[in-house]
Scaffold this motif. Structure first.
Motif, short mmCIF file in Angstrom:
data_model
loop_
_atom_site.label_atom_id
_atom_site.label_comp_id
_atom_site.label_asym_id
_atom_site.label_seq_id
_atom_site.Cartn_x
_atom_site.Cartn_y
_atom_site.Cartn_z
N SER A 176 -6.29 -4.37 -1.36
CA SER A 176 -7.26 -4.68 -2.41
C SER A 176 -8.31 -3.58 -2.53
CB SER A 176 -7.93 -6.02 -2.12
OG SER A 176 -6.98 -7.07 -2.03
N LEU A 177 -8.78 -3.09 -1.39
CA LEU A 177 -9.73 -1.98 -1.42
C LEU A 177 -9.11 -0.73 -2.03
CD1 LEU A 177 -11.44 -2.39 2.07
CD2 LEU A 177 -12.43 -2.91 -0.15
N GLY A 178 -7.83 -0.49 -1.72
CA GLY A 178 -7.16 0.66 -2.32
C GLY A 178 -7.02 0.54 -3.81
N TYR A 179 -6.70 -0.67 -4.30
CA TYR A 179 -6.60 -0.88 -5.75
C TYR A 179 -7.95 -0.68 -6.43
CZ TYR A 179 -1.93 -2.80 -5.02
OH TYR A 179 -0.62 -2.96 -4.70
N LEU A 180 -9.02 -1.16 -5.79
CA LEU A 180 -10.34 -1.02 -6.40
C LEU A 180 -10.81 0.42 -6.44
CD1 LEU A 180 -12.14 -4.13 -4.83
CD2 LEU A 180 -11.33 -3.88 -7.18
N ASN A 181 -10.44 1.22 -5.42
CA ASN A 181 -10.86 2.62 -5.35
C ASN A 181 -9.80 3.59 -5.86
OD1 ASN A 181 -13.57 2.61 -3.69
ND2 ASN A 181 -12.22 1.15 -2.67
N ARG A 182 -8.71 3.05 -6.44
CA ARG A 182 -7.64 3.88 -7.01
C ARG A 182 -7.03 4.80 -5.96
NH1 ARG A 182 -10.24 5.70 -12.89
NH2 ARG A 182 -10.57 3.58 -13.68
N VAL A 183 -6.73 4.24 -4.80
CA VAL A 183 -6.09 4.96 -3.71
C VAL A 183 -4.75 4.29 -3.44
CG1 VAL A 183 -6.22 5.64 -1.29
CG2 VAL A 183 -8.28 5.67 -2.70
N SER A 184 -3.67 5.05 -3.55
CA SER A 184 -2.33 4.51 -3.31
C SER A 184 -1.95 4.77 -1.85
CB SER A 184 -1.32 5.16 -4.24
OG SER A 184 -1.33 6.57 -4.08
N PHE A 185 -1.38 3.75 -1.22
CA PHE A 185 -1.01 3.85 0.19
C PHE A 185 0.38 4.47 0.30
CE2 PHE A 185 -4.23 0.55 0.20
CZ PHE A 185 -5.01 0.94 1.27
N THR A 186 0.48 5.77 0.08
CA THR A 186 1.72 6.50 0.21
C THR A 186 1.81 7.10 1.61
OG1 THR A 186 0.64 8.45 -0.71
CG2 THR A 186 1.79 7.00 -2.25
N PHE A 187 2.97 7.74 1.88
CA PHE A 187 3.17 8.32 3.22
C PHE A 187 2.18 9.44 3.52
CE2 PHE A 187 5.24 11.48 5.97
CZ PHE A 187 5.34 10.72 7.13
N PRO A 188 1.85 10.35 2.58
CA PRO A 188 0.82 11.36 2.92
C PRO A 188 -0.51 10.75 3.32
CG PRO A 188 2.02 12.03 0.97
CD PRO A 188 2.48 10.65 1.27
N PHE A 189 -0.93 9.68 2.63
CA PHE A 189 -2.19 9.04 3.01
C PHE A 189 -2.09 8.40 4.40
CE2 PHE A 189 -4.76 5.13 3.17
CZ PHE A 189 -6.02 5.67 3.01
N ILE A 190 -0.95 7.75 4.70
CA ILE A 190 -0.78 7.11 6.00
C ILE A 190 -0.76 8.15 7.12
CG2 ILE A 190 0.74 5.64 7.38
CD1 ILE A 190 -0.66 4.18 5.12
N ILE A 191 -0.03 9.25 6.92
CA ILE A 191 0.06 10.26 7.97
C ILE A 191 -1.27 10.98 8.16
CG2 ILE A 191 0.80 12.23 6.61
CD1 ILE A 191 2.26 11.12 9.96
N LYS A 192 -2.05 11.14 7.09
CA LYS A 192 -3.39 11.72 7.24
C LYS A 192 -4.29 10.80 8.05
CE LYS A 192 -3.41 14.40 2.93
NZ LYS A 192 -4.00 14.48 1.56
N ALA A 193 -4.17 9.50 7.81
CA ALA A 193 -4.97 8.54 8.58
C ALA A 193 -4.60 8.56 10.05
CB ALA A 193 -4.79 7.13 8.00
N TYR A 194 -3.28 8.63 10.34
CA TYR A 194 -2.85 8.68 11.74
C TYR A 194 -3.29 9.98 12.42
CZ TYR A 194 0.02 4.49 11.31
OH TYR A 194 0.44 3.20 11.15
#
Length: 542
Positions: A294-312
């Motif tokens: 929900s936070l991603g939808y509100l901030n227009r952030v898609s949970f793709t693999f580049p975003f996940i690997i950057k977080a890790y």
């Protein structure tokens, strides 16, 4: 009253039928989810019409409806938020399960491919044996299932996209780019060593010379064929009439090698490791958590693999970098071992391949072990490029680990400022002390003695150290000012500016009010003066 108690019912009028979503938990009782269409009673028409009886529409019956009626039912379902949320949850669960199954089949096929190739490389088995054909047939079977699951996975993905965007037709989401990506993924998963034995003649100037000894073991041919070939070659060598032809053949086959097609089809199977990346993305808590989505939808952030690997990488950089380097070590080393082959020495050993990977990955390149084929050279070049990027990432991780935190930086700067302040006081005291001593000796006429020279030298040294300490204090103040302090200063300045502007506006309003009051007073004074003049005129007339 049932409509007011059910949170899944849409906010529709009382006269239209309401579609309820019923999720079946027990598959033995009801193998498929059903849709119950029940009309809501109204105050004007309390009696139920015959056509408004409670009916249950399954997915099969929904497909058998006319196109117009099916379109209306689908639009009604998509308007129901409860139905969409329930279907979205089920689609996420199905997609996660299919992703796990695809990852298992892909990795299992790679493991079987490595086992089959290693049996051939170590001369335990050959390509014509039954066991090798059985392994290849198993790889082919798992590949067919994997390709089918690829299309099924993207079908679930399209359905999920339609549910998220309230689309009742999946063909709207099927664009040309999506079709290309689906076909590309299916092609990547389709590549595998086929059952059978096929050789490709490959000419290269980097292939090692075979030599005169032809009594070698070829792992890519059966023992019977090799034995027959050896007999034929020995008989050819003993015959005197065929000696010029044999020498000519050896001279032309110096740069010729037979490369099995299995190696060409086996190395692209490592591209299936992208399924592990998809598994990491689907199993990530960021994707599975509804609040984060929900936070991603509100901030227009898609949970793709580049975003996940950057977080890790941001959370655990050392673990991610170590895992990547170890995976690249095993994959590239085995690829070098599989590529480097000639008729005399066979395949490169795993120890030599690991050493070649190490010196290529670290860009050292001793030159004691070099690849003898174009395929090996290509893998070595790719390894060197990956090593350069990994070294840059390693430098960034180490610099991040060595960087002080905000509290540690404040403590370090505070201690350093205290020490510099103490040193500044000591040097200032030395300047006063040695300055007074120089003045005292000069007044007594002892300026020609060695004591006067020593006192003057110490005075100049103290002044030099005092200036140096002041310079260090200025540098320390500059280092203390970071982006966060600048942001705080800017925030405080903007807040103060806003308060000042509000005060100025309030003051202007007050001044305008005072001006209005003064104008009114002036007008009253003028009126009063006129009245007084009138009274004075009347008094004078009397």
């Amino acid at each position: 009253m049932a409509s007011t108690d059910n949170p899944r019912l849409p906010l529709t009028s009382r006269t239209t039928p309401v579609v309820k979503y019923m999720e079946t938990r027990d598959e033995k009782i009801a193998p498929s989810s059903c849709i119950s269409m029940t009309p809501m009673p109204t105050s004007s028409n309390p009696k139920r019409l015959p056509n408004q009886s409670s009916i249950t529409i399954s997915e099969y019956e929904l497909r058998r409806m006319p196109a117009r009626k099916r379109h209306v039912v689908k639009k009604t379902l998509m308007a129901n938020v409860g139905y969409r949320l329930g279907k979205r949850k089920n689609l996420h669960i199905q997609r996660r399960f299919i992703g796990d199954l695809m990852c298992f089949l892909g990795v299992f096929g790679i493991i079987l491919m490595i086992i089959e190739c290693e049996l051939t490389f170590n001369r335990v088995d050959h390509k014509d044996s039954t066991f090798s054909l059985l392994l290849k047939a198993t790889i082919t079977f798992t590949t067919i299932i994997l390709v089918g699951l690829v299309f099924y996975y993207h079908r679930i993905d399209l359905n999920l996209y339609c549910v998220d965007n309230s689309i009742d037709d999946w063909r709207i989401a099927l664009t040309q780019k999506k079709i290309f990506l689906i076909l590309l993924e299916a092609f990547v998963c389709m590549i595998h060593p086929i059952p059978g034995h096929f050789l490709v003649e490959w000419s290269s100037q980097h292939v090692k010379k075979i030599g005169d000894n032809l009594n070698f073991f070829n792992p890519y041919r059966s023992h019977q064929n090799t034995f027959t070939k050896l007999i034929l070659l020995n008989s050819t060598i003993t015959s005197t009439t065929m000696q010029p032809l044999l020498l000519t053949t050896n001279a032309t086959d110096i740069s010729t090698s037979y490369v099995p097609i299995d190696v060409i089809l086996s190395l692209p199977m490592f591209f299936r490791l992208y399924l592990i990346c998809r598994l990491i993305m689907l199993r990530s808590p960021l994707v599975r958590d509804a609040s984060s989505q929900s936070l991603g939808y509100l901030n227009r952030v898609s949970f793709t693999f580049p975003f996940i690997i950057k977080a890790y990488i941001q959370q655990q950089p050392a673990l991610c970098l170590t895992t990547f380097c170890i995976s690249a070590l095993f994959i590239a080393s085995w690829a070098m071992r599989a590529c480097d082959f000639n008729e005399k020495t066979g395949h490169m050993s795993m120890a030599d391949a690991t050493w070649l990977f190490t010196i290529s990955f670290t860009t050292i390149g001793y030159g004691d072990i070099v690849p003898s084929t174009y395929c090996g050279r290509g893998i070595a070049a790719i390894t060197g490029i990956i090593g350069v990027f990994s070294t840059a990432l390693l430098v960034a991780v180490i610099s991040q680990k060595l960087e002080l935190t905000r509290s540690e930086k404040y403590v370090h700067n505070f201690v350093a400022s205290i020490e510099l302040a103490k040193a500044h006081k000591n040097q200032a005291a030395n300047v006063v002390k040695f300055g007074w001593k120089v003045w005292h000796l000069k007044r007594k006429g002892k300026h020609m003695l060695i004591q006067y020279v020593q006192a003057q030298r110490k005075l100049l040294t103290s002044i030099h150290y005092l200036r140096k300490i002041k310079q260090q204090q200025r540098k320390l103040i500059d280092n203390c000012v970071t982006l966060l302090e600048l942001y705080n200063v800017q925030h405080n300045t903007s807040t103060t500016t806003d308060e000042t502007s509000h005060k100025v506006i309030a003051m202007e309003n007050k001044i305008n009010t005072i001006e209005d009051r003064l104008i009114e007073i002036n007008h009253g004074m003028v009126t009063l003066q006129d009245k007084l003049n009138i009274l004075l005129d009347r008094i004078q007339q009397r």
